[in-house]
Motif scaffolding. Structure first.
Motif, PDB file in Angstrom:
ATOM      1  N   LYS A  35       0.855  -1.299   0.258  1.00  0.00           N
ATOM      2  CA  LYS A  35      -0.046   0.071  -0.015  1.00  0.00           C
ATOM      3  C   LYS A  35       0.724   1.399  -0.063  1.00  0.00           C
ATOM      4  CE  LYS A  35      -4.059  -1.650   0.049  1.00  0.00           C
ATOM      5  NZ  LYS A  35      -4.903  -1.544  -1.363  1.00  0.00           N
ATOM      6  N   SER A  36       0.548   2.088  -0.558  1.00  0.00           N
ATOM      7  CA  SER A  36       1.204   3.688  -0.851  1.00  0.00           C
ATOM      8  C   SER A  36       0.097   4.516  -1.462  1.00  0.00           C
ATOM      9  CB  SER A  36       2.344   3.376  -1.730  1.00  0.00           C
ATOM     10  OG  SER A  36       2.994   4.714  -1.985  1.00  0.00           O
ATOM     11  N   SER A  37       0.177   5.489  -0.862  1.00  0.00           N
ATOM     12  CA  SER A  37      -0.628   6.625  -1.262  1.00  0.00           C
ATOM     13  C   SER A  37       0.055   7.403  -2.494  1.00  0.00           C
ATOM     14  CB  SER A  37      -0.378   7.826  -0.119  1.00  0.00           C
ATOM     15  OG  SER A  37       0.721   8.358   0.041  1.00  0.00           O
ATOM     16  N   PHE A  38       1.300   6.952  -3.124  1.00  0.00           N
ATOM     17  CA  PHE A  38       1.718   7.682  -4.096  1.00  0.00           C
ATOM     18  C   PHE A  38       2.352   6.510  -5.050  1.00  0.00           C
ATOM     19  CE2 PHE A  38       5.463   9.163  -6.453  1.00  0.00           C
ATOM     20  CZ  PHE A  38       5.121   9.945  -7.186  1.00  0.00           C
ATOM     21  N   CYS A  39       2.121   6.451  -6.370  1.00  0.00           N
ATOM     22  CA  CYS A  39       2.831   5.528  -7.194  1.00  0.00           C
ATOM     23  C   CYS A  39       3.823   6.206  -8.143  1.00  0.00           C
ATOM     24  CB  CYS A  39       1.969   4.436  -8.026  1.00  0.00           C
ATOM     25  SG  CYS A  39       2.756   3.438  -9.269  1.00  0.00           S
ATOM     26  N   PRO A  40       5.055   6.129  -8.240  1.00  0.00           N
ATOM     27  CA  PRO A  40       5.933   6.589  -9.293  1.00  0.00           C
ATOM     28  C   PRO A  40       5.719   6.099 -10.861  1.00  0.00           C
ATOM     29  CG  PRO A  40       7.180   5.450  -8.072  1.00  0.00           C
ATOM     30  CD  PRO A  40       5.779   5.407  -7.461  1.00  0.00           C
ATOM     31  N   PHE A  41       4.919   5.087 -10.894  1.00  0.00           N
ATOM     32  CA  PHE A  41       5.142   4.280 -12.185  1.00  0.00           C
ATOM     33  C   PHE A  41       3.741   4.715 -12.763  1.00  0.00           C
ATOM     34  CE2 PHE A  41       7.698   0.244 -10.677  1.00  0.00           C
ATOM     35  CZ  PHE A  41       8.804   1.146 -10.746  1.00  0.00           C
ATOM     36  N   CYS A  42       2.760   5.395 -12.433  1.00  0.00           N
ATOM     37  CA  CYS A  42       1.802   5.813 -12.754  1.00  0.00           C
ATOM     38  C   CYS A  42       1.749   6.970 -13.871  1.00  0.00           C
ATOM     39  CB  CYS A  42       0.612   6.217 -11.780  1.00  0.00           C
ATOM     40  SG  CYS A  42      -0.140   4.791 -10.852  1.00  0.00           S
ATOM     41  N   GLU A  43       1.162   6.854 -14.751  1.00  0.00           N
ATOM     42  CA  GLU A  43       1.318   8.036 -16.018  1.00  0.00           C
ATOM     43  C   GLU A  43       1.171   9.502 -15.191  1.00  0.00           C
ATOM     44  OE1 GLU A  43      -0.380   8.817 -20.417  1.00  0.00           O
ATOM     45  OE2 GLU A  43      -1.695   8.006 -19.149  1.00  0.00           O
ATOM     46  N   GLY A  44       1.730  10.409 -15.776  1.00  0.00           N
ATOM     47  CA  GLY A  44       1.634  11.667 -14.940  1.00  0.00           C
ATOM     48  C   GLY A  44       2.751  11.967 -13.991  1.00  0.00           C
ATOM     49  N   ASN A  45       3.411  10.625 -13.497  1.00  0.00           N
ATOM     50  CA  ASN A  45       4.533  10.875 -12.679  1.00  0.00           C
ATOM     51  C   ASN A  45       5.953  10.502 -13.043  1.00  0.00           C
ATOM     52  OD1 ASN A  45       2.822  11.286 -10.800  1.00  0.00           O
ATOM     53  ND2 ASN A  45       2.370   9.450 -10.176  1.00  0.00           N
ATOM     54  N   GLU A  46       5.971  10.743 -14.361  1.00  0.00           N
ATOM     55  CA  GLU A  46       7.189  10.629 -14.989  1.00  0.00           C
ATOM     56  C   GLU A  46       8.378  11.222 -14.645  1.00  0.00           C
ATOM     57  OE1 GLU A  46       3.885   9.589 -17.359  1.00  0.00           O
ATOM     58  OE2 GLU A  46       4.452  11.371 -16.512  1.00  0.00           O
ATOM     59  N   ASP A  47       8.135  12.380 -14.020  1.00  0.00           N
ATOM     60  CA  ASP A  47       9.349  13.080 -13.380  1.00  0.00           C
ATOM     61  C   ASP A  47       9.929  12.556 -11.976  1.00  0.00           C
ATOM     62  OD1 ASP A  47       7.151  14.028 -12.311  1.00  0.00           O
ATOM     63  OD2 ASP A  47       7.747  15.899 -11.515  1.00  0.00           O
ATOM     64  N   LYS A  48       9.017  11.565 -11.574  1.00  0.00           N
ATOM     65  CA  LYS A  48       9.624  10.941 -10.468  1.00  0.00           C
ATOM     66  C   LYS A  48      10.383   9.665 -10.356  1.00  0.00           C
ATOM     67  CE  LYS A  48       7.070  13.988  -8.127  1.00  0.00           C
ATOM     68  NZ  LYS A  48       6.483  14.561  -9.223  1.00  0.00           N
ATOM     69  N   THR A  49      10.473   9.454 -11.727  1.00  0.00           N
ATOM     70  CA  THR A  49      11.488   8.110 -12.015  1.00  0.00           C
ATOM     71  C   THR A  49      12.657   8.686 -12.770  1.00  0.00           C
ATOM     72  OG1 THR A  49      10.826   7.662 -14.162  1.00  0.00           O
ATOM     73  CG2 THR A  49       9.591   6.735 -12.302  1.00  0.00           C
ATOM     74  N   PRO A  50      13.974   8.013 -12.742  1.00  0.00           N
ATOM     75  CA  PRO A  50      15.100   8.326 -13.692  1.00  0.00           C
ATOM     76  C   PRO A  50      14.733   8.579 -15.204  1.00  0.00           C
ATOM     77  CG  PRO A  50      15.609   6.428 -12.078  1.00  0.00           C
ATOM     78  CD  PRO A  50      14.132   6.686 -11.974  1.00  0.00           C
ATOM     79  N   PRO A  51      15.395   9.303 -15.976  1.00  0.00           N
ATOM     80  CA  PRO A  51      14.790   9.626 -17.262  1.00  0.00           C
ATOM     81  C   PRO A  51      14.631   8.185 -18.061  1.00  0.00           C
ATOM     82  CG  PRO A  51      16.537  11.098 -16.480  1.00  0.00           C
ATOM     83  CD  PRO A  51      16.399  10.295 -15.644  1.00  0.00           C
ATOM     84  N   GLU A  52      13.715   8.160 -18.759  1.00  0.00           N
ATOM     85  CA  GLU A  52      13.509   6.764 -19.628  1.00  0.00           C
ATOM     86  C   GLU A  52      14.445   6.429 -20.496  1.00  0.00           C
ATOM     87  OE1 GLU A  52      10.588   8.426 -23.181  1.00  0.00           O
ATOM     88  OE2 GLU A  52       9.809   8.227 -21.114  1.00  0.00           O
ATOM     89  N   ILE A  53      14.714   5.199 -20.650  1.00  0.00           N
ATOM     90  CA  ILE A  53      15.693   4.686 -21.587  1.00  0.00           C
ATOM     91  C   ILE A  53      14.845   4.221 -23.057  1.00  0.00           C
ATOM     92  CG2 ILE A  53      17.085   2.611 -22.181  1.00  0.00           C
ATOM     93  CD1 ILE A  53      17.543   2.302 -19.095  1.00  0.00           C
ATOM     94  N   LEU A  54      13.918   3.687 -22.979  1.00  0.00           N
ATOM     95  CA  LEU A  54      12.921   3.398 -23.940  1.00  0.00           C
ATOM     96  C   LEU A  54      11.478   3.645 -23.594  1.00  0.00           C
ATOM     97  CD1 LEU A  54      12.581   1.835 -27.085  1.00  0.00           C
ATOM     98  CD2 LEU A  54      12.590  -0.261 -25.576  1.00  0.00           C
ATOM     99  N   ALA A  55      10.484   4.141 -24.521  1.00  0.00           N
ATOM    100  CA  ALA A  55       9.054   3.933 -24.326  1.00  0.00           C
ATOM    101  C   ALA A  55       8.442   3.840 -25.654  1.00  0.00           C
ATOM    102  CB  ALA A  55       8.704   5.340 -23.697  1.00  0.00           C
ATOM    103  N   TYR A  56       7.393   2.898 -25.615  1.00  0.00           N
ATOM    104  CA  TYR A  56       6.468   3.038 -26.825  1.00  0.00           C
ATOM    105  C   TYR A  56       5.314   3.832 -26.706  1.00  0.00           C
ATOM    106  CZ  TYR A  56       9.083  -1.472 -27.409  1.00  0.00           C
ATOM    107  OH  TYR A  56       9.899  -2.508 -27.682  1.00  0.00           O
ATOM    108  N   ARG A  57       5.332   5.037 -27.359  1.00  0.00           N
ATOM    109  CA  ARG A  57       4.580   6.181 -27.101  1.00  0.00           C
ATOM    110  C   ARG A  57       3.511   6.283 -28.431  1.00  0.00           C
ATOM    111  NH1 ARG A  57       5.631   9.688 -23.671  1.00  0.00           N
ATOM    112  NH2 ARG A  57       7.402   9.073 -22.286  1.00  0.00           N
TER     113      ARG A  57
END
Length: 330
Positions: A35-57
């Motif tokens: 359980k967590s009140s915040f998920c860094p993996f959800c869309e909209g929280n991209e700035d909370k992870t290291p810069p992406e290496i690859l994405a299908y967009r």
């Protein structure tokens, strides 16, 4: 009466203790809710992870913003680091080297879902395609020789976030377990001039006692000497040693098989924690005649205790034939 079975790929002996068997509904996984009140993996929280290496967009979407379907980022707390050189050295009888490698997280959906089975087949295919693309890219780095793709689901299986994701760790050495598998497969090939895994596939299809899922190009079955209750392996019928050499049509079919097998496990065992691991040939090995890539799916229904640690034996209270029969009915 208990039965000893030898697993031919690892060479390990398994104890099938049928008198300890329980019904699938009796397995107590004690899965801890993450359980967590915040998920860094959800869309909209991209700035909370290291810069992406690859994405299908979607068309026009910028890196590290929304509009993605599958996204790969470096692990924030990596087991190995991409920078540096091997720097091998010895200290008496002990060998050492720098902890170089890669550790990446594959975020499988922008939505906060807990299971790969919640995705459409096309989205599961993109996850597998992402696996393939990252292996192809990283094997170009001559410092690295092995890439392990794995997925942890549930706290008791090692997951720290519930948002569906998997991981890739690339190492500068071949893991000992993989080296042992390859050596056993090589010896079998030298003795019989056939692939151990191909023989296993043929025998499982012929006996049809442990098959869970069967398609034109893939087979999923409970191994004869399953280490764990409801352990399932997925293999391509046609001989391939490297996962990253899969073709587009094979990825389509594998997505259906993987989702189907996981769905049966989730239905039969009430959303168990589990791990899956993709075993592929090392980067520095050309197409091998004796090694066969495969996926091992391991529900976390029992605990490894003193006997297992002390002997290397595993005690499985469930016959793989009975596990397969139940899963086929789901």
């Amino acid at each position: 009466m208990p039965e000893l079975r030898r697993e031919p790929v690892s060479g390990c002996w398994i104890i099938v203790a049928t008198e300890r068997a329980t019904r699938p509904s009796d397995f107590k996984t004690n899965q801890q809710i993450i359980k967590s009140s915040f998920c860094p993996f959800c869309e909209g929280n991209e700035d909370k992870t290291p810069p992406e290496i690859l994405a299908y967009r979607d068309n026009g979407a910028m890196p590290d913003t929304g509009g993605w379907r599958v996204r790969v980022v470096p692990n924030k707390f990596p087991a190995l680091q991409i920078e540096g050189e091997e720097n091998k050295c010895v200290e008496g009888i002990y060998d050492m080297m720098s902890g170089i490698g890669a550790h990446e997280v594959i975020i499988e959906s922008p939505r906060h879902i807990q299971s790969l089975t919640s995705l459409e087949n096309g989205n599961v295919k993109e996850v597998l395609l992402c696996y393939r693309d990252r292996l192809v890219d990283l094997k170009n780095d001559k410092r690295f020789v092995y890439g392990l793709l794995f997925k942890n689901v549930g706290a008791s299986a090692g997951a720290s976030l519930e948002h569906t994701h998997s991981q890739l760790i690339v190492t500068p050495i071949v893991p000992q377990l993989v080296a042992n598998e390859m050596e056993n497969a090589r010896i079998f090939y030298q003795q019989r001039e056939r692939c151990l895994f191909c023989d296993m596939i043929d025998q499982e299809i012929d006996t049809d006692r442990r098959i869970v899922f069967l398609t034109d190009n893939f087979v999923a079955f409970a191994p004869f000497a399953s280490r764990f209750p409801f352990e399932i392996w997925i293999l391509p019928k046609n001989h391939k040693s490297h996962f990253e050499n899969l073709q587009e049509f094979e990825l389509d079919e594998l997505a259906n098989v993987l989702k189907g097998v996981l769905g049966r496990l989730e239905t039969a065992l009430d959303l168990p924690p589990y791990n899956y691991i993709i075993h592929s040939a090392p980067f520095n090995v050309t197409e091998s005649e004796f090694f066969h890539w495969h996926i091992e799916i391991i529900p976390r229904l029992t605990n490894i205790a003193g006997f297992e640690w002390g002997t290397g034996f595993y005690i499985n209270p469930t016959l793989p034939e009975e596990a397969a029969e139940l899963l086929r009915k789901q």
